[in-house]
Each structure stands twice: as structure tokens, then as C-alpha cells.
Scaffold this motif. Sequence first.
Motif, PDB file in Angstrom:
ATOM      1  N   MET A 229     -26.674  79.737  54.769  1.00 33.13           N
ATOM      2  CA  MET A 229     -25.398  79.734  56.194  1.00 33.13           C
ATOM      3  C   MET A 229     -25.514  78.446  56.932  1.00 33.13           C
ATOM      4  O   MET A 229     -25.092  77.761  58.021  1.00 33.13           O
ATOM      5  CB  MET A 229     -26.263  80.635  56.913  1.00 33.13           C
ATOM      6  N   CYS A 230     -26.476  77.622  56.574  1.00 37.75           N
ATOM      7  CA  CYS A 230     -26.692  76.519  57.798  1.00 37.75           C
ATOM      8  C   CYS A 230     -27.491  75.525  56.914  1.00 37.75           C
ATOM      9  O   CYS A 230     -28.435  73.875  58.007  1.00 37.75           O
ATOM     10  CB  CYS A 230     -27.877  77.178  58.786  1.00 37.75           C
ATOM     11  N   CYS A 231     -27.567  74.997  55.755  1.00 35.29           N
ATOM     12  CA  CYS A 231     -27.621  73.834  54.695  1.00 35.29           C
ATOM     13  C   CYS A 231     -29.516  73.468  55.251  1.00 35.29           C
ATOM     14  O   CYS A 231     -29.697  72.289  54.953  1.00 35.29           O
ATOM     15  CB  CYS A 231     -26.499  72.861  54.981  1.00 35.29           C
ATOM     16  N   ASN A 232     -29.910  74.798  55.432  1.00 38.50           N
ATOM     17  CA  ASN A 232     -31.562  74.334  55.792  1.00 38.50           C
ATOM     18  C   ASN A 232     -31.727  73.514  54.201  1.00 38.50           C
ATOM     19  O   ASN A 232     -32.016  74.668  53.465  1.00 38.50           O
ATOM     20  CB  ASN A 232     -31.811  75.027  56.344  1.00 38.50           C
ATOM     21  N   MET A 233     -32.496  72.659  54.009  1.00 36.87           N
ATOM     22  CA  MET A 233     -33.812  72.334  53.405  1.00 36.87           C
ATOM     23  C   MET A 233     -35.041  73.045  53.388  1.00 36.87           C
ATOM     24  O   MET A 233     -35.669  73.002  54.070  1.00 36.87           O
ATOM     25  CB  MET A 233     -33.280  71.507  52.597  1.00 36.87           C
ATOM     26  N   ALA A 234     -35.280  73.370  52.215  1.00 41.57           N
ATOM     27  CA  ALA A 234     -37.026  73.832  52.249  1.00 41.57           C
ATOM     28  C   ALA A 234     -37.570  74.141  51.276  1.00 41.57           C
ATOM     29  O   ALA A 234     -36.905  74.784  50.437  1.00 41.57           O
ATOM     30  CB  ALA A 234     -36.840  75.070  53.342  1.00 41.57           C
ATOM     31  N   HIS A 235     -39.325  73.986  51.121  1.00 44.48           N
ATOM     32  CA  HIS A 235     -39.583  74.836  50.397  1.00 44.48           C
ATOM     33  C   HIS A 235     -41.506  74.914  50.728  1.00 44.48           C
ATOM     34  O   HIS A 235     -41.464  74.001  51.624  1.00 44.48           O
ATOM     35  CB  HIS A 235     -40.327  73.245  49.152  1.00 44.48           C
ATOM     36  N   LEU A 236     -41.145  76.177  51.311  1.00 43.27           N
ATOM     37  CA  LEU A 236     -41.877  77.155  52.104  1.00 43.27           C
ATOM     38  C   LEU A 236     -43.238  77.086  50.506  1.00 43.27           C
ATOM     39  O   LEU A 236     -43.422  77.760  50.190  1.00 43.27           O
ATOM     40  CB  LEU A 236     -41.282  78.406  52.430  1.00 43.27           C
TER      41      LEU A 236
ATOM     42  N   ALA B 251     -28.819  78.700  67.915  1.00 43.31           N
ATOM     43  CA  ALA B 251     -27.952  78.569  66.284  1.00 43.31           C
ATOM     44  C   ALA B 251     -27.495  79.539  65.667  1.00 43.31           C
ATOM     45  O   ALA B 251     -28.286  80.932  65.873  1.00 43.31           O
ATOM     46  CB  ALA B 251     -29.240  78.016  65.350  1.00 43.31           C
ATOM     47  N   PRO B 252     -26.339  80.278  65.529  1.00 43.69           N
ATOM     48  CA  PRO B 252     -25.489  80.619  65.206  1.00 43.69           C
ATOM     49  C   PRO B 252     -25.962  81.882  63.563  1.00 43.69           C
ATOM     50  O   PRO B 252     -25.408  83.168  63.778  1.00 43.69           O
ATOM     51  CB  PRO B 252     -23.702  80.574  64.750  1.00 43.69           C
ATOM     52  N   ASP B 253     -26.605  81.133  63.577  1.00 47.73           N
ATOM     53  CA  ASP B 253     -27.295  81.268  61.716  1.00 47.73           C
ATOM     54  C   ASP B 253     -28.697  82.440  62.327  1.00 47.73           C
ATOM     55  O   ASP B 253     -28.916  83.478  60.947  1.00 47.73           O
ATOM     56  CB  ASP B 253     -27.247  80.939  60.790  1.00 47.73           C
ATOM     57  N   LEU B 254     -28.956  82.668  63.555  1.00 49.28           N
ATOM     58  CA  LEU B 254     -29.991  82.810  63.529  1.00 49.28           C
ATOM     59  C   LEU B 254     -29.717  84.323  64.639  1.00 49.28           C
ATOM     60  O   LEU B 254     -30.653  84.994  64.985  1.00 49.28           O
ATOM     61  CB  LEU B 254     -31.508  82.203  64.707  1.00 49.28           C
TER      62      LEU B 254
END
Length: 313
Positions: A157-164, A255-258
Amino acid sequence: ILDPMPKAHINPFENRRVPCSGIGVDIKGASCVDEAIAMCGLNWELGLGDIYDGAGNVIPHYKAITRADSGKVFGVTKDKYKPIQNADAFGFADILRTQGATFEKGGCYKDGEKIWFLMKLPSRSYGGDQHDLYMFLMNGNNGKQSLFAAFTTIRAMCCNMAHLVNKHSTFKVSLQHRGNIEGKMLEAQEVMAGAQQYFDGLAHTMEELRNVNLTRAEMGKIIEGLFPYAEDASDRIKRTATEKRNQLINILNNAPDLQNEGWNGLRLINAITDYESHAEPARHPEGFKENRLMNLATQPMLADKVVDMILTA
């Protein structure tokens, strides 16, 4: 602290791109590692060269690791060191392809000191959101950086890159290059097993975050803690920290996705990963995009710190 920001400061969310956009070479069409290596222009050889002292004498027992086509020196090592050629280092990726992974992008860092490939796994849904799953493979040609695979997601949805942070497994697997086909099979199995454990555990982590309700004041305190400054700090330091806080607060609010997410741990973490993936620095030094991709894929993130804080409170 979480009041909406003036419209002039609202982040252009519609312009967000994946962090690997504009970096490396598109290798989706590669059918094997050798072809991917060639497409990226990485089919050059590594060699070892003599090192000389100020008097012109060869220094014994040490060699320079060099890129054969340009002579660039990547590092210094003992003379028993045997460089691993790029295609050999990533040979196990051909086996990963037979297990559902596909080539996405590839490239080099600092003219070949580090070589990387991004491989994609089938997408999954976490908490109702689609996430693209990736394996970031890297090998160092400097005699210091070992071969490893890191697992990361990009929220579609927002192109966030993460490794939590994931208490069930780690996001990174170190590999020992073994060379023969049996060794490549073992390397591929280690990578796929690590990816499966990590991404399965990630679902539990995201659900735990969603179940942690946070007030706006609590979120504000956490954001202040991410970008602190001392009372006697210079005006420049205070301005920089305040701007970073404001950027993150803007994402959290706008942010629209939130907008359909409650005020909980998952909303805060998604906002932080958005900030880390897309916030623009005041200046763009050479290699900024490459450095950000390397850090996002391989180093602890601000979001990791906050996940650990929220779930252990």
C-alpha cells in the motif's frame, strides 16, 4: 504534539516509491545466476596483488584483493585468502529459484566492494495488508563482509520497507560458501528455512502490535525519544530534530494507508517504517539511495527499537 501539520508540510504520499527504485539493475528476466551477473555487469574477476612498502619491497604474507578489470583495491588480506568470484558466491540462488524465489534486482556497492541481489518470494497478507516478501543477498569482496541473506518486507500500500524485530526468529542468516552442488543445496535450504521462520513469526509480531493501544500522547513521547536533543543543544540541532519529529507526526496523522488503522502499536510502526523508507534528507550526498537501501536491508531500524519497546513494556 500530534496535531495535524500545516498543509505546506504534508508529505507527498502519492510520490512514494520502493526504496530500491532507481538503484541497481532490473534482472526479472534472468533465468540463472550467470545471466543475472552478466545483466548487472558483475562478470569481472577478483584477483590478488602484491603489496609494496615505501622502499618498493614486496610485503610478505599479505595480498591486495583487486578487481581485475579496473585494478581497484577492495581490501588487504593474508596471502592464503582465496577470493570467491561473484557467480560462485551466489550460485545457490539458482536453487532458490526452483523453490519459488524470483530475481528482482542486482548491483554492486562502492564499485564492487559488495555485491547484492534482491529476490522476491510470493506475497502474503498480514493484518489485511498485502506485503511483498524479499530476500536481500549480499557478499563482500573486501575480505571482511561475509555472505548473508536478510529478509525484509515491502508493504504494497505504501512501499514501506521493513524487517521488524521478531522474537520468533532473526531477519538475517549468515552463510558459509561451500562451492560444490551439495553445498549450494545446503545454503539454499538455510536461506529458505530462515525466510519461512522469519515471515511466519512476523505475522504474530504484527498482530501483537495491533493489540497494543497507544494514546496520542504516548506516541508523541516515543517520537520525541527517537529524535532527542539536550536543552542546551544548538538551534541547528533542535531544528533538525524537530523537523524529523514533524515529518513522522505528519505521516502518523495523514498517511492514507493508516486512516483505517486504530491508534495502536501497528499504526505507529507503519508510520516509522514509512519515515525510514521515504523521508528525504536536507541534502542528497552521492550514493544516498544506495546507502539507504543497504541500511534498510541489513541494519537495525528505528522501528525495530520501538517494536521491542512496545512489546516488552
